[in-house]
Design an enzyme around this catalytic site. Sequence first.
Site, PDB file in Angstrom:
ATOM      1  N   ASN A   1      43.435  35.995  42.202  1.00 35.22           N
ATOM      2  CA  ASN A   1      42.833  36.871  41.207  1.00 35.22           C
ATOM      3  C   ASN A   1      41.334  36.959  41.460  1.00 35.22           C
ATOM      4  OD1 ASN A   1      45.330  37.182  39.867  1.00 35.22           O
ATOM      5  ND2 ASN A   1      45.021  35.258  38.774  1.00 35.22           N
TER       6      ASN A   1
ATOM      7  N   HIS B   1      40.382  30.474  44.536  1.00 34.84           N
ATOM      8  CA  HIS B   1      41.617  29.687  44.559  1.00 34.84           C
ATOM      9  C   HIS B   1      42.806  30.581  44.865  1.00 34.84           C
ATOM     10  CE1 HIS B   1      40.697  30.891  40.407  1.00 34.84           C
ATOM     11  NE2 HIS B   1      41.999  30.967  40.197  1.00 34.84           N
TER      12      HIS B   1
END
Length: 113
Positions: free
Chosen positions: A86, A99
């Site tokens: 994201n 991440h």
Amino acid sequence: MAETVFQKIIDREIPADIVYEDDLCLAFRDVTPQAPTHVLLIPKKPIESIDQIADEDAELLGHLWITIRKLANELNLDAGYRVVVNCGKDGGQTVDHLHFHLLGGRAMAWPPG
Ligand code: AMP
């Protein structure tokens, strides 16, 4: 830049269920799993998001993808898996440290929400 929860995990200031670590990256189980297997892979270098990836990070990014492939194998995600990154508010990013979500253990829906 404020220290993120992921930096605190890297620094061992807060606990995490760590499944892999090397000089460049750390993988640990997501505290709110969205699938039977839900692991987060992060670089130890504090890159905020995809938007902050620099040209000099190319080798690091390659290492992260190869690590994802090895993790998926070690976690027995033989039937397949999904990797999600994201980015930013509309992308649903809530922690400002790059991440990779590695999700598996169930069939994924498409399109994502
Ligand atoms: P994102 O919404 O893409 O920024 O993902 C952040 C993820 O970090 C979410 O799936 C959270 O459940 C997860 N998360 C937040 N804090 C922790 C923590 N202390 N340990 C493990 N996972 C966490």
